[in-house]
Design an enzyme around this catalytic site. Structure first.
Site, mmCIF file in Angstrom:
data_model
loop_
_atom_site.group_PDB
_atom_site.id
_atom_site.type_symbol
_atom_site.label_atom_id
_atom_site.label_comp_id
_atom_site.label_asym_id
_atom_site.label_seq_id
_atom_site.Cartn_x
_atom_site.Cartn_y
_atom_site.Cartn_z
ATOM 1 C CG ASP A 141 -2.091 -0.949 1.068
ATOM 2 O OD1 ASP A 141 -2.168 -1.639 0.040
ATOM 3 O OD2 ASP A 141 -2.932 -0.999 1.998
ATOM 4 C CG HIS A 187 1.591 -0.404 4.871
ATOM 5 N ND1 HIS A 187 1.179 -1.527 5.555
ATOM 6 C CD2 HIS A 187 0.476 0.305 4.594
ATOM 7 C CE1 HIS A 187 -0.131 -1.504 5.684
ATOM 8 N NE2 HIS A 187 -0.589 -0.403 5.112
#
Length: 272
Positions: free
Chosen positions: A83, A232
């Site tokens: 992400d 992430h």
């Protein structure tokens, strides 16, 4: 960006055999991932709006109405997903590791990230599939349907402006939080929502107890064929640690030691 495991839609999901049958028999359109059918959306969902000048047909068939947490694979392969939201501190290390090890991955960008980091966004998109992660990363359960539609549309426009092409037909809800209506709305705009099987929780940072060891242990605990792993790109705001980036080389080693390989989400879907 801080993400937490979301509730999502847990009931009413098809089993592996049902999903495989649906995939095998479904007629799919020629979209970027071949995920969306050509039938009209539900009457209670706003019709799809053109996004970035490339309207998508509504999602139907086996993928409609569900967030995908793992894919129906029998081969020992997993999908690493990253992400891209608040920061890019881990980008250089992550991209260097993926490139050196020739490991595929899928990235989910917010529109704000793409607008703030256009050169990096283009670099990522030139090598990996890119999905939509909303414009500003709000909880979709706390905003109106009109606001949700604008988050999806604005992100699609911003990402396409940065990378020079539309995103793939994949969407990840901010924080992983959604209900059936949220899923139906995203389906109506031509996106398949993608959740995850494993959250490494590297986003917690060293201040929250995350480390290379915890990232590896959490992933191996739920290692399954077709598992989708959430990581992430950025750093934890409190201590500026980019744990997922630091842990990635050891994580790849640990997964390969279990005789698993890697694929991006397009590869997973192609192996139905």
């Amino acid at each position: 960006m801080v993400a937490t495991p979301g509730g999502g839609v847990r009931d009413g999901r098809p089993g592996r055999r049902q999903l495989l049958r649906g995939l095998a028999g479904a007629a799919v359109a020629t979209t970027a991932l071949g995920l969306a059918g050509r039938s009209t959306a539900r009457a209670d969902v706003p019709p799809a709006r053109p996004q970035g000048g490339f309207p998508r047909p509504a999602v139907t068939g086996a993928f409609a109405g569900h967030e995908i947490r793992s894919l129906p694979l029998t081969a020992q392969k997993v999908a690493l997903t990253f992400d891209c939201g608040a920061g890019s501190q881990g980008a250089e290390a992550i991209l260097r590791t993926l490139g050196a090890r020739r490991v595929p991955a899928t990235f989910f960008m917010t529109g704000r990230f793409a607008a703030d980091n256009p050169a990096l966004a283009r670099h990522i998109a030139s090598r990996y599939p890119v999905g939509n992660h909303s414009m500003t990363h709000p909880s979709f359960l706390r905003i109106t349907p009109e606001q949700r539609a604008e988050e999806v549309r604005a992100a699609a426009d911003a990402i396409e402006t940065a990378i020079g092409r539309p995103t793939e037909g994949l969407f990840r809800f901010p924080f992983g939080r959604a209900d059936r209506q949220c899923v139906a709305e995203v389906n109506a705009t031509g996106y398949v929502p993608v959740h995850w099987k494993v959250d490494t929780q590297g986003w917690k940072g060293t201040v929250g107890g995350a480390s290379t060891g915890t990232v590896v242990d959490r992933t191996l605990h739920d290692l399954r064929p077709g598992a989708i792993v959430l990581m992430h790109l950025g750093a934890t705001p409190e201590d500026h640690s980019a744990v997922d980036a630091a842990a990635l080389p050891d994580l790849i080693d640990a997964i390969e030691a279990r005789d698993y390989g890697f694929t991006d989400l397009r590869g997973l879907l192609a192996e139905r």
